[in-house]
Design a protein around this motif. Structure first.
Motif, short mmCIF file in Angstrom:
data_model
loop_
_atom_site.label_atom_id
_atom_site.label_comp_id
_atom_site.label_asym_id
_atom_site.label_seq_id
_atom_site.Cartn_x
_atom_site.Cartn_y
_atom_site.Cartn_z
N ARG A 70 59.78 -57.19 -13.74
CA ARG A 70 61.03 -56.64 -13.54
C ARG A 70 60.91 -55.03 -13.68
N LEU A 71 59.98 -54.66 -14.93
CA LEU A 71 60.04 -53.27 -15.49
C LEU A 71 59.08 -52.77 -14.42
N ALA A 72 58.07 -53.46 -13.82
CA ALA A 72 57.16 -52.84 -12.81
C ALA A 72 57.78 -52.41 -11.50
N LEU A 73 58.78 -53.32 -11.32
CA LEU A 73 59.63 -53.06 -9.95
C LEU A 73 60.49 -51.98 -10.18
N GLU A 74 61.05 -51.64 -11.39
CA GLU A 74 62.03 -50.43 -11.66
C GLU A 74 61.01 -49.23 -11.71
N THR A 75 59.82 -49.37 -12.48
CA THR A 75 58.91 -48.27 -12.39
C THR A 75 58.52 -47.77 -11.15
N GLU A 76 58.14 -48.86 -10.11
CA GLU A 76 58.01 -48.47 -8.67
C GLU A 76 59.20 -47.90 -7.93
N ASN A 77 60.30 -48.32 -8.18
CA ASN A 77 61.76 -47.83 -7.64
C ASN A 77 61.64 -46.35 -8.05
N LEU A 137 65.93 -56.91 -6.08
CA LEU A 137 66.79 -57.85 -5.70
C LEU A 137 66.33 -59.24 -5.42
N LYS A 138 65.28 -59.34 -4.57
CA LYS A 138 64.46 -60.48 -4.39
C LYS A 138 63.90 -60.95 -5.52
N SER A 139 63.40 -60.19 -6.56
CA SER A 139 62.93 -60.69 -8.03
C SER A 139 64.04 -61.26 -8.59
N GLU A 140 65.11 -60.75 -8.75
CA GLU A 140 66.24 -61.15 -9.40
C GLU A 140 66.62 -62.37 -8.73
N GLY A 141 66.64 -62.59 -7.55
CA GLY A 141 67.01 -63.81 -6.89
C GLY A 141 65.81 -64.93 -7.27
N GLU A 142 64.52 -64.59 -7.42
CA GLU A 142 63.68 -65.64 -7.54
C GLU A 142 63.83 -65.90 -9.41
N LYS A 143 64.30 -65.00 -10.02
CA LYS A 143 64.39 -65.28 -11.50
C LYS A 143 65.70 -66.42 -11.41
N MET A 144 66.73 -66.07 -10.46
CA MET A 144 67.91 -67.10 -10.75
C MET A 144 67.25 -68.35 -10.23
N LYS A 145 66.52 -68.58 -9.15
CA LYS A 145 65.81 -70.07 -9.03
C LYS A 145 65.32 -70.62 -10.24
N GLY A 159 53.59 -76.58 -26.46
CA GLY A 159 53.11 -75.71 -25.44
C GLY A 159 53.92 -75.29 -24.35
N THR A 160 54.82 -76.45 -23.96
CA THR A 160 55.79 -76.05 -22.96
C THR A 160 56.89 -75.01 -23.36
N GLU A 161 57.22 -75.01 -24.41
CA GLU A 161 58.03 -73.86 -25.13
C GLU A 161 57.25 -72.30 -24.92
N ARG A 162 56.02 -72.63 -25.39
CA ARG A 162 55.03 -71.34 -25.39
C ARG A 162 55.13 -70.87 -23.84
N LEU A 163 54.85 -71.86 -22.94
CA LEU A 163 54.83 -71.28 -21.46
C LEU A 163 56.13 -70.93 -21.07
N GLY A 164 57.10 -71.33 -21.53
CA GLY A 164 58.41 -71.04 -20.91
C GLY A 164 58.73 -69.53 -21.58
N GLU A 165 58.27 -69.16 -22.80
CA GLU A 165 58.42 -67.77 -23.37
C GLU A 165 57.29 -66.84 -22.53
N SER A 166 56.28 -67.30 -22.39
CA SER A 166 55.27 -66.45 -21.79
C SER A 166 55.89 -66.04 -20.12
N SER A 167 56.42 -67.16 -19.66
CA SER A 167 57.07 -66.99 -18.31
C SER A 167 58.23 -65.94 -18.43
N ARG A 168 58.93 -66.09 -19.30
CA ARG A 168 60.05 -65.08 -19.59
C ARG A 168 59.64 -63.56 -19.69
N ARG A 169 58.60 -63.41 -20.56
CA ARG A 169 57.91 -62.12 -20.65
C ARG A 169 57.39 -61.67 -19.45
#
Length: 229
Positions: free
Chosen positions: A151-158, A84-92, A135-145
């Motif tokens: 998120r997948l790592a956190l789910e796997t950890e859970n 949930l904290k990870s989701e909160g950071e994503k919302m920010k 470059g800004t667009e590519r950075l945004g796309e990389s950030s989303r990835r």
């Protein structure tokens, strides 16, 4: 066990409230990116900030609940809270990106307007600005990835935590089974020793009875012999 179930019920309730609030927040973010009026956009951004603050309050409440959580369930609850904290950071990040998107779009429009034959801008400067925007667009796309991977790592950890908890329960069951088998072996050994003692006593009794019979037979023969002779 009852306290642990109640704690998990509380966490589930907080999670439902959080994800419901996140759904509304995402709709608000979409509205920000499609709104062209500055005043209206500011109002929507304030709404998103209020929803984000409520989400942080829910996470804070969950952290306080976690302090009093029973030790067996604390590990699983911590993993759920980290998600949930990870989701909160994503919302920010989404709110920050949505707030800045009109400025980026305006820079792009200015760049396109300035790209005409009569422009005094140097072609290399225009090309550099275009590359910067790309470059800004590519950075945004990389950030989303990266966010998706995180998120997948956190789910796997859970999932891993749940598996470890299950294995721990199975290990405890096996240990109890082993202790039960050890007690059964102890009872079997005692029973075996008791049977051996009973068998020796029966053999001794048989020998004694045989001796008594022989003595009686000898006495009978002696009595008969004495009467005959």
């Amino acid at each position: 066990m009852v306290a642990e179930n109640n704690e998990q019920d509380h966490f589930s309730g907080y999670e439902q409230d959080f994800y419901s609030l996140q759904t509304n927040f995402n709709k608000t973010i979409d509205t920000i990116t499609t709104t062209s009026t500055a005043d209206k956009r500011k109002t929507i951004i304030n709404t998103a900030e209020r929803e984000l603050s409520e989400a942080n309050d829910i996470i804070g409440q969950m952290e306080r609940e976690l302090i009093n959580a029973p030790t067996p369930s604390r590990v699983r609850l911590q993993a759920r809270l980290r998600l949930l904290k990870s989701e909160g950071e994503k919302m920010k990040r989404d709110l920050r990106r949505a707030s800045l998107s009109p400025l980026i779009n305006q820079d792009r429009e200015d760049l396109l307007l300035n790209m005409n034959p009569e422009s005094d801008l140097d072609a290399s400067t225009i090309d550099q600005r275009q590359r910067l925007l790309n470059g800004t667009e590519r950075l945004g796309e990389s950030s989303r990835r990266l966010e998706g991977s995180h998120r997948l790592a956190l789910e796997t950890e859970n999932i891993g935590v749940n598996i470890l908890s299950t294995l721990k329960g199975q290990r405890e069951t096996l240990l109890r089974t082993r202790d039960t088998l050890g007690e059964a072996d102890s009872y079997i050994d005692k029973s075996s020793r008791t049977l051996k003692v009973m068998a020796r006593r029966m053999a001794t009794n048989k020998i004694i009875i045989g001796i008594i019979i022989l003595v009686l037979v000898a006495l009978i023969v002696l009595i008969v012999w004495s009467k005959l002779f």
